[in-house]
Write a protein that holds these residues in place. Structure first.
Motif, PDB file in Angstrom:
ATOM      1  N   VAL A  57       0.868  -1.174   0.000  1.00 56.72           N
ATOM      2  CA  VAL A  57       0.000   0.000   0.000  1.00 56.72           C
ATOM      3  C   VAL A  57       0.909   1.229   0.000  1.00 56.72           C
ATOM      4  N   ASN A  58       1.019   1.862  -1.148  1.00 58.39           N
ATOM      5  CA  ASN A  58       1.846   3.073  -1.275  1.00 58.39           C
ATOM      6  C   ASN A  58       0.987   4.259  -0.827  1.00 58.39           C
ATOM      7  N   TYR A  59       1.165   4.674   0.429  1.00 58.72           N
ATOM      8  CA  TYR A  59       0.226   5.609   1.064  1.00 58.72           C
ATOM      9  C   TYR A  59       0.348   7.051   0.569  1.00 58.72           C
ATOM     10  N   SER A  60       1.519   7.448   0.076  1.00 56.48           N
ATOM     11  CA  SER A  60       1.663   8.813  -0.456  1.00 56.48           C
ATOM     12  C   SER A  60       2.917   8.913  -1.315  1.00 56.48           C
ATOM     13  N   ASN A  61       2.821   9.713  -2.376  1.00 54.71           N
ATOM     14  CA  ASN A  61       4.007   9.922  -3.223  1.00 54.71           C
ATOM     15  C   ASN A  61       4.650  11.286  -2.959  1.00 54.71           C
ATOM     16  N   ILE A  62       4.193  11.963  -1.904  1.00 56.09           N
ATOM     17  CA  ILE A  62       4.795  13.266  -1.571  1.00 56.09           C
ATOM     18  C   ILE A  62       6.106  12.992  -0.837  1.00 56.09           C
ATOM     19  N   CYS A  63       7.214  13.499  -1.380  1.00 60.03           N
ATOM     20  CA  CYS A  63       8.519  13.092  -0.849  1.00 60.03           C
ATOM     21  C   CYS A  63       9.530  14.218  -0.986  1.00 60.03           C
ATOM     22  N   GLU A  64      10.176  14.555   0.124  1.00 60.51           N
ATOM     23  CA  GLU A  64      11.133  15.665   0.066  1.00 60.51           C
ATOM     24  C   GLU A  64      12.508  15.229  -0.440  1.00 60.51           C
ATOM     25  N   ALA A  65      12.732  13.935  -0.620  1.00 61.27           N
ATOM     26  CA  ALA A  65      14.059  13.483  -1.074  1.00 61.27           C
ATOM     27  C   ALA A  65      14.258  13.725  -2.576  1.00 61.27           C
ATOM     28  N   GLN A  66      13.175  13.582  -3.373  1.00 67.92           N
ATOM     29  CA  GLN A  66      13.243  13.877  -4.816  1.00 67.92           C
ATOM     30  C   GLN A  66      14.412  13.153  -5.516  1.00 67.92           C
ATOM     31  N   GLU A 113       5.719  17.023   6.110  1.00 67.00           N
ATOM     32  CA  GLU A 113       4.940  17.440   7.294  1.00 67.00           C
ATOM     33  C   GLU A 113       4.481  16.275   8.148  1.00 67.00           C
ATOM     34  N   ARG A 114       5.010  15.093   7.936  1.00 59.39           N
ATOM     35  CA  ARG A 114       4.545  13.933   8.715  1.00 59.39           C
ATOM     36  C   ARG A 114       5.672  13.365   9.560  1.00 59.39           C
ATOM     37  N   GLY A 115       5.391  13.219  10.841  1.00 59.71           N
ATOM     38  CA  GLY A 115       6.383  12.650  11.748  1.00 59.71           C
ATOM     39  C   GLY A 115       5.961  11.275  12.236  1.00 59.71           C
ATOM     40  N   LEU A 116       6.669  10.763  13.201  1.00 59.58           N
ATOM     41  CA  LEU A 116       6.449   9.413  13.730  1.00 59.58           C
ATOM     42  C   LEU A 116       4.999   9.179  14.154  1.00 59.58           C
ATOM     43  N   GLU A 117       4.395  10.187  14.814  1.00 53.60           N
ATOM     44  CA  GLU A 117       3.036  10.017  15.353  1.00 53.60           C
ATOM     45  C   GLU A 117       2.049   9.630  14.237  1.00 53.60           C
ATOM     46  N   MET A 146      11.075   9.618   9.952  1.00 52.35           N
ATOM     47  CA  MET A 146      10.149   9.751  11.105  1.00 52.35           C
ATOM     48  C   MET A 146      10.914  10.188  12.345  1.00 52.35           C
ATOM     49  N   SER A 147      12.056   9.548  12.556  1.00 53.44           N
ATOM     50  CA  SER A 147      12.835   9.826  13.756  1.00 53.44           C
ATOM     51  C   SER A 147      13.317  11.282  13.756  1.00 53.44           C
ATOM     52  N   ARG A 148      13.730  11.773  12.598  1.00 54.18           N
ATOM     53  CA  ARG A 148      14.196  13.176  12.503  1.00 54.18           C
ATOM     54  C   ARG A 148      13.048  14.160  12.666  1.00 54.18           C
ATOM     55  N   LYS A 149      11.954  13.902  11.968  1.00 56.96           N
ATOM     56  CA  LYS A 149      10.823  14.843  12.007  1.00 56.96           C
ATOM     57  C   LYS A 149      10.283  14.999  13.410  1.00 56.96           C
ATOM     58  N   GLY A 151      12.042  14.270  16.217  1.00 54.46           N
ATOM     59  CA  GLY A 151      13.105  14.475  17.212  1.00 54.46           C
ATOM     60  C   GLY A 151      13.216  13.329  18.197  1.00 54.46           C
ATOM     61  N   VAL A 152      13.030  12.107  17.681  1.00 55.19           N
ATOM     62  CA  VAL A 152      13.059  10.911  18.534  1.00 55.19           C
ATOM     63  C   VAL A 152      14.255  10.061  18.107  1.00 55.19           C
ATOM     64  N   GLY A 153      14.997   9.510  19.059  1.00 53.68           N
ATOM     65  CA  GLY A 153      16.144   8.650  18.734  1.00 53.68           C
ATOM     66  C   GLY A 153      15.702   7.424  17.943  1.00 53.68           C
ATOM     67  N   LEU A 154      16.627   6.858  17.190  1.00 55.24           N
ATOM     68  CA  LEU A 154      16.291   5.752  16.287  1.00 55.24           C
ATOM     69  C   LEU A 154      15.755   4.525  17.032  1.00 55.24           C
ATOM     70  N   ASN A 155      16.405   4.168  18.130  1.00 55.86           N
ATOM     71  CA  ASN A 155      15.944   2.998  18.894  1.00 55.86           C
ATOM     72  C   ASN A 155      14.525   3.198  19.402  1.00 55.86           C
ATOM     73  N   GLU A 156      14.275   4.407  19.919  1.00 63.56           N
ATOM     74  CA  GLU A 156      12.927   4.687  20.444  1.00 63.56           C
ATOM     75  C   GLU A 156      11.907   4.708  19.304  1.00 63.56           C
ATOM     76  N   CYS A 157      12.305   5.259  18.174  1.00 63.33           N
ATOM     77  CA  CYS A 157      11.414   5.314  17.012  1.00 63.33           C
ATOM     78  C   CYS A 157      10.999   3.895  16.604  1.00 63.33           C
ATOM     79  N   VAL A 158      11.980   3.005  16.490  1.00 62.95           N
ATOM     80  CA  VAL A 158      11.688   1.620  16.104  1.00 62.95           C
ATOM     81  C   VAL A 158      10.827   0.943  17.174  1.00 62.95           C
ATOM     82  N   ALA A 159      11.146   1.182  18.441  1.00 62.91           N
ATOM     83  CA  ALA A 159      10.368   0.561  19.532  1.00 62.91           C
ATOM     84  C   ALA A 159       8.915   1.023  19.482  1.00 62.91           C
ATOM     85  N   ARG A 160       8.699   2.314  19.182  1.00 65.99           N
ATOM     86  CA  ARG A 160       7.323   2.828  19.115  1.00 65.99           C
ATOM     87  C   ARG A 160       6.575   2.265  17.909  1.00 65.99           C
ATOM     88  N   LEU A 161       7.261   2.098  16.787  1.00 63.74           N
ATOM     89  CA  LEU A 161       6.603   1.477  15.618  1.00 63.74           C
ATOM     90  C   LEU A 161       6.218   0.036  15.942  1.00 63.74           C
TER      91      LEU A 161
END
Ligand code: SF4
Length: 355
Positions: A57-66, A113-117, A146-149, A151-161
């Motif tokens: 499921v490709n949820y969005s094609n909006i991407c800042e990496a281009q 405009e989308r972060g981890l939450e 997600m982790s950057r947007k 401001g959550v550390g990588l380990n915590e980001c993965v744990a929350r996912l």
């Protein structure tokens, strides 16, 4: 090393070196296939070939990496932006669930405009409605984003996912050679950042995979460098369940003039991956980019899994390559290759055998 000595090493199941992998690219294709098939038989004497009923499921094609090598992301004047709401996502998964599917891959662009939450809520909503569907979702690039947007550390980001319901992560590796990454995707994660996500997944007890997009101007030595990096990360983490190679499709990308790598190159990459990646059990035949016919031949070059019977995929389709296959197609072509088709789950356990 003499070819006969290397051949003996491969047939005995011993680990080969990176320079030996480079040498394999100049082997006769049928000799290479025989060596890879011998290695496959050591790991998988049972002769089965797996596939999984899943949906991207490709949820969005909006991407800042281009990224220049990507035809999927929204670009003013070329590709219209879209973003699926939760109802749209659940509707697509409902279709999969009614077909007996077992796995969903949520994947999309790096939305500014989308972060981890946002992604936690997405995963939680899917698991609430479909508790039995496995979420094999979000690539390392999305997780770093997600982790950057937020401001959550990588380990915590993965744990929350993980708490939100994500069970494993597709290892979307592109090519793990920074020289090429700087040319084709300078704003996407670096090789070391990819590894940092794999370490965070291992820390959290989660599994992943590794892929390889080749045919983007890399040398043979750089192909071997990619394989070597994957093998070393697997030695360190043990979380890579499968390796999936596919060729770069240049259509509608910033590299449209590039000549696609072709069938022989695909079979070489599959075969050398089987021989070199002695610590990864499952090597997939990438039918989505290579087509079912070539994927079927790859089953004699070391591959032992067909990946997903995908009911929708938009990223490769954006390059102009569209392939559709159903379970019956998979069963027929695996049987015609003299192997036994097996429907599997996300952990590569057999659900159903088609004798
Ligand atoms: S490859 Fe991924 S990160 Fe790069 S532009 Fe496409 S969607 Fe964005």
């Amino acid at each position: 090393m003499q070819k006969s000595a290397l051949r003996d090493k491969i047939f005995s199941g011993s680990r080969i070196s990176r320079s030996e992998a480079v040498g394999l690219f100049s082997w006769d294709i049928l000799d290479l296939g025989a060596a890879a098939d011998a290695r496959r038989r050591i790991v998988h004497p049972e002769d089965t070939v797996g596939f999984i009923l899943d949906r991207i499921v490709n949820y969005s094609n909006i991407c800042e990496a281009q990224c220049g090598f990507c035809a999927y992301h929204a670009r003013a004047g070329f590709v219209e932006p879209y973003e699926l709401g939760i109802d749209g996502i659940l509707g697509k998964i409902d279709e999969l669930a009614r077909m007996g599917g077992t796995q969903v891959m949520l994947q999309g662009g790096l939305h500014p405009e989308r972060g981890l939450e946002h992604y936690e809520a997405m995963a939680a909503a899917v698991k609430e409605r479909f508790p039995d569907i496995v979420l094999h979702s979000f690539s390392p690039a999305e997780i770093i984003h997600m982790s950057r947007k937020s401001g959550v550390g990588l380990n915590e980001c993965v744990a929350r996912l993980k708490s939100a319901g994500v069970e494993s992560v597709p290892g979307a590796s592109d090519i793990l050679v920074d020289r090429i990454r700087k040319i084709v995707s300078p704003n996407k994660i670096s090789r070391d950042e990819w590894k940092s996500v794999m370490l965070a997944l291992a820390e959290n007890g989660m599994k992943s995979s590794a892929t390889m997009t080749y045919g983007m101007g890399e040398s043979i030595e750089e192909k071997a460098e990619h394989l070597d990096f994957v093998r070393s990360v697997q030695d360190e983490t043990g979380i890579i369940r499968a390796f999936i190679p596919w060729s770069f499709s240049p259509g509608n990308t910033g590299f449209e003039g590039m000549v696609p790598a072709g069938g022989i190159e695909f079979l070489k990459v599959v075969a050398i991956a089987r021989i070199y990646l002695d610590n990864i059990k499952f090597i997939q035949a990438g039918w989505l980019t290579e087509g079912l016919g070539l994927a079927q031949i790859a089953l004699s070059f070391g591959a032992n899994d067909m990946g997903g019977v995908l009911t929708e995929e938009l990223v490769v389709k954006a390059t102009g390559v569209e392939r559709i296959a159903g379970m019956d197609d998979f069963i027929g072509l695996i049987r015609a290759a003299g192997r036994v088709p097996v429907q599997r789950d996300s952990d590569y356990r057999t659900i159903r055998t088609f004798r």
